[in-house]
Design a protein around this motif. Structure first.
Motif, short mmCIF file in Angstrom:
data_model
loop_
_atom_site.label_atom_id
_atom_site.label_comp_id
_atom_site.label_asym_id
_atom_site.label_seq_id
_atom_site.Cartn_x
_atom_site.Cartn_y
_atom_site.Cartn_z
N VAL A 31 0.85 -1.20 0.00
CA VAL A 31 0.00 0.00 0.00
C VAL A 31 0.88 1.25 0.00
CG1 VAL A 31 -1.83 1.25 1.20
CG2 VAL A 31 -1.81 -1.26 1.21
N GLN A 32 1.95 1.22 0.79
CA GLN A 32 2.87 2.34 0.81
C GLN A 32 3.55 2.52 -0.54
OE1 GLN A 32 5.09 0.87 4.14
NE2 GLN A 32 4.00 2.18 5.59
N GLU A 33 3.90 1.42 -1.16
CA GLU A 33 4.50 1.47 -2.50
C GLU A 33 3.52 2.07 -3.51
OE1 GLU A 33 6.04 -1.68 -5.83
OE2 GLU A 33 6.45 -2.15 -3.73
N GLU A 34 2.26 1.70 -3.38
CA GLU A 34 1.24 2.24 -4.27
C GLU A 34 1.08 3.75 -4.07
OE1 GLU A 34 -1.04 1.76 -7.49
OE2 GLU A 34 0.08 0.16 -6.52
N LEU A 35 1.20 4.22 -2.83
CA LEU A 35 1.15 5.66 -2.57
C LEU A 35 2.30 6.39 -3.26
CD1 LEU A 35 0.09 5.81 1.18
CD2 LEU A 35 -1.08 6.92 -0.72
N VAL A 36 3.49 5.80 -3.22
CA VAL A 36 4.65 6.40 -3.89
C VAL A 36 4.41 6.47 -5.40
CG1 VAL A 36 7.10 6.06 -4.43
CG2 VAL A 36 6.28 5.73 -2.09
N LYS A 37 3.90 5.38 -5.98
CA LYS A 37 3.61 5.36 -7.41
C LYS A 37 2.54 6.39 -7.77
CE LYS A 37 4.69 0.50 -8.16
NZ LYS A 37 4.12 -0.83 -8.50
N LEU A 38 1.56 6.53 -6.90
CA LEU A 38 0.50 7.50 -7.13
C LEU A 38 1.06 8.92 -7.14
CD1 LEU A 38 -2.61 7.86 -7.40
CD2 LEU A 38 -2.66 8.08 -4.91
N GLN A 39 1.92 9.21 -6.17
CA GLN A 39 2.55 10.53 -6.10
C GLN A 39 3.37 10.80 -7.36
OE1 GLN A 39 2.29 12.96 -3.62
NE2 GLN A 39 3.41 14.23 -5.07
N ARG A 40 4.09 9.78 -7.79
CA ARG A 40 4.91 9.92 -9.00
C ARG A 40 4.01 10.19 -10.22
NH1 ARG A 40 7.80 5.13 -9.06
NH2 ARG A 40 9.09 6.03 -7.43
N ALA A 41 2.90 9.49 -10.31
CA ALA A 41 1.98 9.69 -11.42
C ALA A 41 1.44 11.12 -11.43
CB ALA A 41 0.83 8.69 -11.35
N ARG A 42 1.16 11.66 -10.26
CA ARG A 42 0.67 13.04 -10.19
C ARG A 42 1.78 14.01 -10.56
NH1 ARG A 42 -1.16 16.15 -4.81
NH2 ARG A 42 1.07 15.98 -4.50
N ASP A 43 2.98 13.76 -10.04
CA ASP A 43 4.11 14.64 -10.35
C ASP A 43 4.43 14.66 -11.84
OD1 ASP A 43 4.28 15.16 -7.65
OD2 ASP A 43 6.03 13.87 -7.31
N GLU A 49 -5.60 16.01 -10.27
CA GLU A 49 -5.71 16.16 -8.82
C GLU A 49 -6.91 15.40 -8.24
OE1 GLU A 49 -3.71 17.57 -6.48
OE2 GLU A 49 -2.27 17.82 -8.10
N ASP A 50 -8.02 15.39 -8.95
CA ASP A 50 -9.22 14.70 -8.45
C ASP A 50 -8.97 13.19 -8.35
OD1 ASP A 50 -10.64 17.05 -8.22
OD2 ASP A 50 -11.55 16.87 -10.20
N GLU A 51 -8.39 12.63 -9.39
CA GLU A 51 -8.09 11.19 -9.38
C GLU A 51 -7.08 10.87 -8.29
OE1 GLU A 51 -6.49 7.69 -12.39
OE2 GLU A 51 -6.83 9.70 -13.18
N PHE A 52 -6.07 11.75 -8.16
CA PHE A 52 -5.07 11.55 -7.11
C PHE A 52 -5.71 11.56 -5.74
CE2 PHE A 52 -2.32 13.33 -3.86
CZ PHE A 52 -1.22 12.47 -3.90
N ALA A 53 -6.55 12.55 -5.48
CA ALA A 53 -7.18 12.68 -4.16
C ALA A 53 -8.05 11.48 -3.83
CB ALA A 53 -8.00 13.97 -4.11
N GLU A 54 -8.81 11.00 -4.80
CA GLU A 54 -9.69 9.85 -4.57
C GLU A 54 -8.88 8.60 -4.26
OE1 GLU A 54 -12.93 7.65 -3.87
OE2 GLU A 54 -12.92 9.81 -4.18
N ARG A 55 -7.87 8.34 -5.08
CA ARG A 55 -7.05 7.13 -4.89
C ARG A 55 -6.24 7.22 -3.59
NH1 ARG A 55 -6.76 2.15 -4.73
NH2 ARG A 55 -4.83 1.21 -5.37
N GLU A 56 -5.72 8.40 -3.30
CA GLU A 56 -4.96 8.58 -2.06
C GLU A 56 -5.85 8.32 -0.85
OE1 GLU A 56 -1.99 11.89 -0.23
OE2 GLU A 56 -3.99 12.58 -0.82
#
Length: 79
Positions: A31-43, A49-56
């Motif tokens: 789950v932590q790894e997925e958060l890192v990947k999510l942050q990278r995808a946003r960056d 931002e909406d997709e990021f916020a929902e998934r986060e």
């Protein structure tokens, strides 16, 4: 006792399978790894931002479930 040995052996195997499955299900690392990947995808502007916020929100909720489970099991949260 001897006629019940195979039944006890099967029960032991089932307990080990369940324990292994629970350990994997309640492991915070993926789950932590997925958060890192999510942050990278946003960056990298691969998600908005909406997709990021929902998934986060979903991932953080999952981490909270894991933490509660770990505390209920008497272990230290690995978060």
């Amino acid at each position: 006792m001897l006629p019940f040995a195979p039944v006890r052996g099967v029960g032991w195997v089932i307990d080990k399978v369940v324990q292994t499955a629970e350990n994997e299900f309640y492991d915070p690392a993926p789950v932590q790894e997925e958060l890192v990947k999510l942050q990278r995808a946003r960056d990298e502007d691969r998600i908005d931002e909406d997709e990021f916020a929902e998934r986060e929100k979903e991932l953080l909720h999952r981490l909270e479930e894991i933490r509660v489970h770990q505390l209920q099991q008497g272990g230290r949260p690995g978060l």
